[in-house]
Motif scaffolding. Structure first.
Motif, PDB file in Angstrom:
ATOM      1  N   ARG A   1       0.833  -1.191   0.000  1.00  0.00           N
ATOM      2  CA  ARG A   1       0.000   0.000   0.000  1.00  0.00           C
ATOM      3  C   ARG A   1       0.873   1.247   0.000  1.00  0.00           C
ATOM      4  O   ARG A   1       2.070   1.205   0.324  1.00  0.00           O
ATOM      5  CB  ARG A   1      -0.932   0.016   1.223  1.00  0.00           C
ATOM      6  CG  ARG A   1      -1.786  -1.248   1.330  1.00  0.00           C
ATOM      7  CD  ARG A   1      -2.823  -1.139   2.429  1.00  0.00           C
ATOM      8  NE  ARG A   1      -3.840  -0.146   2.095  1.00  0.00           N
ATOM      9  CZ  ARG A   1      -4.854  -0.380   1.272  1.00  0.00           C
ATOM     10  NH1 ARG A   1      -4.974  -1.548   0.662  1.00  0.00           N
ATOM     11  NH2 ARG A   1      -5.743   0.561   1.035  1.00  0.00           N
ATOM     12  N   VAL A   2       0.251   2.355  -0.355  1.00  0.00           N
ATOM     13  CA  VAL A   2       0.950   3.637  -0.358  1.00  0.00           C
ATOM     14  C   VAL A   2      -0.007   4.692   0.167  1.00  0.00           C
ATOM     15  O   VAL A   2      -1.209   4.669  -0.123  1.00  0.00           O
ATOM     16  CB  VAL A   2       1.447   3.997  -1.784  1.00  0.00           C
ATOM     17  CG1 VAL A   2       0.277   4.142  -2.769  1.00  0.00           C
ATOM     18  CG2 VAL A   2       2.289   5.260  -1.758  1.00  0.00           C
ATOM     19  N   ASP A   3       0.502   5.610   0.974  1.00  0.00           N
ATOM     20  CA  ASP A   3      -0.302   6.711   1.489  1.00  0.00           C
ATOM     21  C   ASP A   3      -0.251   7.873   0.509  1.00  0.00           C
ATOM     22  O   ASP A   3       0.795   8.184  -0.066  1.00  0.00           O
ATOM     23  CB  ASP A   3       0.216   7.169   2.855  1.00  0.00           C
ATOM     24  CG  ASP A   3      -0.031   6.122   3.935  1.00  0.00           C
ATOM     25  OD1 ASP A   3      -1.020   5.391   3.810  1.00  0.00           O
ATOM     26  OD2 ASP A   3       0.771   6.051   4.886  1.00  0.00           O
ATOM     27  N   SER A   4      -1.397   8.499   0.315  1.00  0.00           N
ATOM     28  CA  SER A   4      -1.504   9.653  -0.581  1.00  0.00           C
ATOM     29  C   SER A   4      -2.313  10.731   0.124  1.00  0.00           C
ATOM     30  O   SER A   4      -2.882  10.491   1.196  1.00  0.00           O
ATOM     31  CB  SER A   4      -2.208   9.231  -1.887  1.00  0.00           C
ATOM     32  OG  SER A   4      -3.614   9.122  -1.672  1.00  0.00           O
TER      33      SER A   4
ATOM     34  N   TRP B   1      -5.104  11.526  -0.507  1.00  0.00           N
ATOM     35  CA  TRP B   1      -6.512  11.108  -0.542  1.00  0.00           C
ATOM     36  C   TRP B   1      -6.763   9.844   0.276  1.00  0.00           C
ATOM     37  O   TRP B   1      -7.855   9.311   0.261  1.00  0.00           O
ATOM     38  CB  TRP B   1      -6.940  10.912  -1.992  1.00  0.00           C
ATOM     39  CG  TRP B   1      -6.735  12.172  -2.778  1.00  0.00           C
ATOM     40  CD1 TRP B   1      -7.573  13.251  -2.859  1.00  0.00           C
ATOM     41  CD2 TRP B   1      -5.584  12.504  -3.551  1.00  0.00           C
ATOM     42  NE1 TRP B   1      -7.013  14.234  -3.626  1.00  0.00           N
ATOM     43  CE2 TRP B   1      -5.791  13.804  -4.076  1.00  0.00           C
ATOM     44  CE3 TRP B   1      -4.398  11.846  -3.856  1.00  0.00           C
ATOM     45  CZ2 TRP B   1      -4.858  14.451  -4.880  1.00  0.00           C
ATOM     46  CZ3 TRP B   1      -3.464  12.475  -4.659  1.00  0.00           C
ATOM     47  CH2 TRP B   1      -3.706  13.764  -5.163  1.00  0.00           C
ATOM     48  N   GLY B   2      -5.725   9.350   0.974  1.00  0.00           N
ATOM     49  CA  GLY B   2      -5.885   8.169   1.803  1.00  0.00           C
ATOM     50  C   GLY B   2      -4.903   7.076   1.440  1.00  0.00           C
ATOM     51  O   GLY B   2      -3.956   7.288   0.667  1.00  0.00           O
ATOM     52  N   SER B   3      -5.126   5.893   1.983  1.00  0.00           N
ATOM     53  CA  SER B   3      -4.258   4.747   1.748  1.00  0.00           C
ATOM     54  C   SER B   3      -4.845   3.886   0.631  1.00  0.00           C
ATOM     55  O   SER B   3      -6.010   3.483   0.693  1.00  0.00           O
ATOM     56  CB  SER B   3      -4.130   3.918   3.032  1.00  0.00           C
ATOM     57  OG  SER B   3      -3.416   2.724   2.792  1.00  0.00           O
TER      58      SER B   3
END
Length: 315
Positions: free
Chosen positions: A245-248, A250-252
């Protein structure tokens, strides 16, 4: 329906999933699409800025897509998915109706849910007076009085962006509070009205949005509202399979490369389930790219299998 026949299972029958399916069935792959029937844009009356399809209803666009996939040999099954697991030689997908199917590869195109602020009347106007994407819906309300319902720091730029479509932009602070010192001069310079106070309800008349009532009793007349909801990806299959996963901002979200590959070999993902900003057009393109690149990988796997079988036969 023989579950041993599938080469690719696509979870999600929206624009991204159907686009990937069409590419793959035209490459003569055996494809099963599992469709829960809940596209993100199902509340919208029309899709806009989709080349060649502008003005269609979202459901008509998807119905046409399903027909194209089926006509080329694909199978679309109405079904939700409850479990996705890796098995020897591929993946097993269990549906909510108890059926289980297996495939060599999986594409997840399940989209996301928009979590709107809990304001009376807001959800009822979602897709019809309340929107998120100016490129999708800004033209249709151009020159109208457009409210920006603030939900976070990015809302001031959303107001500036909508200023491209109308000189009558109203920034509703709601519970977010006053704009930052950096944003305030830009709002003032471009004539964007800032309204303080919490929004109590969205007001409609004759099926059309007409404004908002503030908690202090003041009514703000509006023709449309744009806001930035919280995004909740429907990514249970990707979580079950252990995709990175990656955090952005706009969320995970599950991490994918430019073609839609996840960190799990044989698992791909396209559209809003991994990209909150993907419009219908972008999602269609992402699906087509993922379908093509997945077919390339299957061809390479087919070559390895054929070479190994030939070597074994010659021993």
């Amino acid at each position: 329906m023989n579950n041993k026949l599938w080469e690719v299972i696509i979870i999600g029958g929206g624009s991204g999933g159907l686009s990937a399916a069409l590419t793959l069935v035209r490459a003569r792959r055996r494809v099963l699409v599992l469709d829960s029937g809940k596209p993100r844009n199902r509340a919208s009356g029309h899709v806009h800025a989709v080349l060649g399809h502008h003005g269609k209803t979202p459901l008509q666009l998807l119905a046409d897509g399903r027909d194209e996939v089926i006509r080329h040999g694909g199978v679309v099954r109405p079904a939700g998915v409850v479990a996705t697991t890796a098995v020897d030689g591929g993946f097993s997908v269990e549906c909510s109706d108890g059926e289980t199917f297996t495939a060599r590869a999986v594409i997840v195109a399940t989209g996301l849910e928009d979590q709107l602020p809990e304001i009376e009347g807001l959800r009822e106007r979602w897709g019809s007076g309340v929107a998120v994407c100016p490129y999708c819906d800004g033209y249709e309300v151009g020159d109208g009085r457009i409210g920006i319902l603030a939900t976070g720091p990015g809302s001031t730029f959303q107001a500036q962006l909508l200023r491209q479509w109308s000189p009558q932009i109203v920034y509703l602070e709601n519970e977010v509070g006053v704009p930052t010192a950096e944003a305030e001069p830009g709002l003032a310079a471009r004539g964007i009205e800032v309204v303080s106070g919490a929004v109590a309800r969205v007001v409609s008349s004759d099926g059309r949005l007409t404004g908002v009532d503030l908690a202090n009793g003041r009514r703000i007349p509006l023709d449309a509202i744009f806001t930035a909801p919280l995004f909740s990806p429907r990514d249970e299959p990707l979580r079950q399979l252990g995709a990175d996963r990656v955090d952005s901002p706009w969320g995970s979200f599950a991490a994918v490369d430019a073609a839609g590959r996840t960190s799990v070999p044989g698992v791909w993902a396209v559209g809003n389930v991994v990209d909150a900003n993907a419009s219908v057009s972008v999602t269609i393109g992402a699906g087509a790219l993922a379908g093509g690149m997945l077919n390339h990988e299957l061809v390479l796997e087919d070559i390895r299998t054929a070479v190994a079988a030939t070597a074994e036969a010659g021993e």
